[in-house]
Design an enzyme around this catalytic site. Structure first.
Site, PDB file in Angstrom:
ATOM      1  N   SER A  68      46.713  51.970  40.652  1.00 30.22           N
ATOM      2  CA  SER A  68      45.848  52.967  40.015  1.00 30.22           C
ATOM      3  C   SER A  68      46.502  53.556  38.777  1.00 30.22           C
ATOM      4  CB  SER A  68      45.519  54.083  41.010  1.00 30.22           C
ATOM      5  OG  SER A  68      46.673  54.839  41.331  1.00 30.22           O
ATOM      6  N   SER A  69      47.840  53.541  38.710  1.00 30.43           N
ATOM      7  CA  SER A  69      48.569  54.126  37.576  1.00 30.43           C
ATOM      8  C   SER A  69      48.592  53.215  36.363  1.00 30.43           C
ATOM      9  CB  SER A  69      50.018  54.432  37.977  1.00 30.43           C
ATOM     10  OG  SER A  69      50.067  55.324  39.055  1.00 30.43           O
ATOM     11  N   CYS A 106      42.515  61.238  33.034  1.00 34.20           N
ATOM     12  CA  CYS A 106      43.880  60.901  33.439  1.00 34.20           C
ATOM     13  C   CYS A 106      44.818  61.881  32.770  1.00 34.20           C
ATOM     14  CB  CYS A 106      44.261  59.475  33.052  1.00 34.20           C
ATOM     15  SG  CYS A 106      45.997  59.102  33.434  1.00 34.20           S
ATOM     16  N   MET A 321      49.494  62.239  40.084  1.00 34.10           N
ATOM     17  CA  MET A 321      48.559  62.171  38.975  1.00 34.10           C
ATOM     18  C   MET A 321      48.612  63.491  38.217  1.00 34.10           C
ATOM     19  SD  MET A 321      47.482  61.015  42.111  1.00 34.10           S
ATOM     20  CE  MET A 321      46.013  61.814  42.735  1.00 34.10           C
TER      21      MET A 321
END
Length: 399
Positions: A68-69, A106, A321
């Site tokens: 996901s990063s 993000c 996150m």
């Protein structure tokens, strides 16, 4: 005999790390005309750039990193908003499904937006000092919020190297301070249920105490010690392998996330959660405790206020996150939330929390107005740097 397969096309792009994430950055006007507007063509293009959907889960045939990063894309343009320099649109690309989630921001890549905007000529040169700090005013188009990045400048150019260390990032770099202004989600009040703590009923799993907050990104916070999957109770010191290697646990977290999303009013039915993977996030908190981070660094309980672990796109995040850190900071400063209580309760202006890669310090300014809480801003330090620049290539018929 003509080739029935069209050749690849090349699109100007920059591969950047921002905080503990990395992604492919584009200037809007560099995209093919069909992809300069939202829609199927844009999504198909970004999916092919990243290498999704990939049933092998490796992103071997794209720029993604199969986490996901690292399956992230950014589109920037000169701002259409008054008193802003750049419009920032973020696309979280699914790894194994053919869709791009545009529902959130993000926070980590935000640290790279300012420097990309400067080097791409999207910021008025009069706002960039020869030496010092350039203040880049960012309009985050996904969530319609203002973010201010403080980008160091040396001899008129972005200063990327430095000695600022960020847990979860291998090498030091220059510090970029990021201010998330009025970070409560634009979809409604900060606490969409009207409560600081709810009883979240999840059929088949039980009822969990939950703080559900819209700040930075919609987030569902649980108490670690209330989570018990197949006899495994969490304590907030878990590293990735403890959860990501447990398929049953990941499924259960997704069920909790789906039911929390319904209660927050983000979706109408739990079935819709499958097409909204990026938001909300689900995280669990616990009082401070000693643990060894993923890099082997000893984290001492007396150096942190609490431990937090968060899942992103169905897996435990290797660090934290940036948007979830905004939610943590906001909730921590509001007495009575699960985050605040895990940190010891009471009034505070910020917290230092432990995550799988180490620790992070975040500050927040919140205040109560009538019966509602309002967040003025959240502040944290990240770093960013260009990894590669040039062109990304994709088959000409992929979009």
């Amino acid at each position: 005999m003509p080739n029935k397969f069209p050749p690849q096309i090349k699109i100007p792009a920059t591969y950047m790390r921002g905080g503990t994430s990395k992604g492919v950055f584009f200037n809007l006007t560099d995209l093919p005309e069909a992809a300069q507007v939202p829609g199927e063509a844009r999504d198909k293009l970004l999916l092919r750039v990243v290498g999704s959907p990939d049933p092998y889960g490796k992103h071997t045939d794209g720029m993604g990193g199969a986490t996901s990063s690292t399956s992230k894309t950014v589109i920037l343009s000169k701002s259409t908003k008054e008193d802003h320099d750049v419009d920032y649109l973020f696309g979280q690309v699914s790894i194994d499904k053919p869709f791009v989630d545009w529902s959130g921001n993000c926070g980590n890549l935000t640290a790279a937006v300012g420097s990309f905007a400067i080097t791409s000529g999207l910021v008025d040169p009069s706002r960039i000092p020869d030496n010092g700090v350039a203040v880049v005013r960012i309009w985050q188009a996904n969530i319609e919020k203002t973010i201010v990045a403080h980008v160091p400048i040396t001899n008129g150019e972005v200063q990327e190297t430095g000695d600022f260390e960020l847990d979860g990032v291998t090498f030091p770099a220059a510090e970029v301070k990021v201010e998330f202004m009025d970070p409560a989600d634009g979809e409604g009040s900060m606490f969409p249920t009207g409560n600081l703590v709810d009883d979240l009923e999840v059929p088949g799993l039980g009822t969990f105490k939950a703080t559900m907050i819209n700040a930075g990104i919609p987030t569902i916070f649980l108490n670690a010690d209330e989570i018990d999957f197949n006899g495994t109770t969490y304590n907030g010191t878990e590293l990735q392998e403890a959860i990501n290697g447990d398929g049953h646990a990941l499924t259960m977290f997704e069920v909790i996330r789906a039911h929390g999303a319904v209660k927050m009013g983000l979706i109408n039915d739990i079935e819709e959660a499958a097409n909204r993977q990026h938001t909300p996030k689900v995280a669990f908190v616990a009082p401070p405790a000693d643990y060894v981070s993923s890099s082997g660094k000893q984290i001492n309980a007396n150096d942190i206020d609490l431990n937090v672990r968060a899942l992103s796109m169905g897996k435990l995040h290797h660090a934290m996150m940036g948007t979830a850190a905004v939610a943590i900071a906001t909730a921590a400063t509001i007495p009575g939330t699960l985050v605040n209580l895990a940190a010891g309760g009471g009034e505070r202006q910020g917290v230092t929390f432990g995550h799988p890669s180490g620790t992070l310090k975040v500050g927040a300014e919140t205040q109560k107005q009538g019966n509602d809480w309002v967040a003025k801003k959240v502040i944290m330090s990240r770093s960013a740097r260009v990894l590669m620049e040039g062109w990304v290539r994709v088959p000409g018929d992929c979009f």
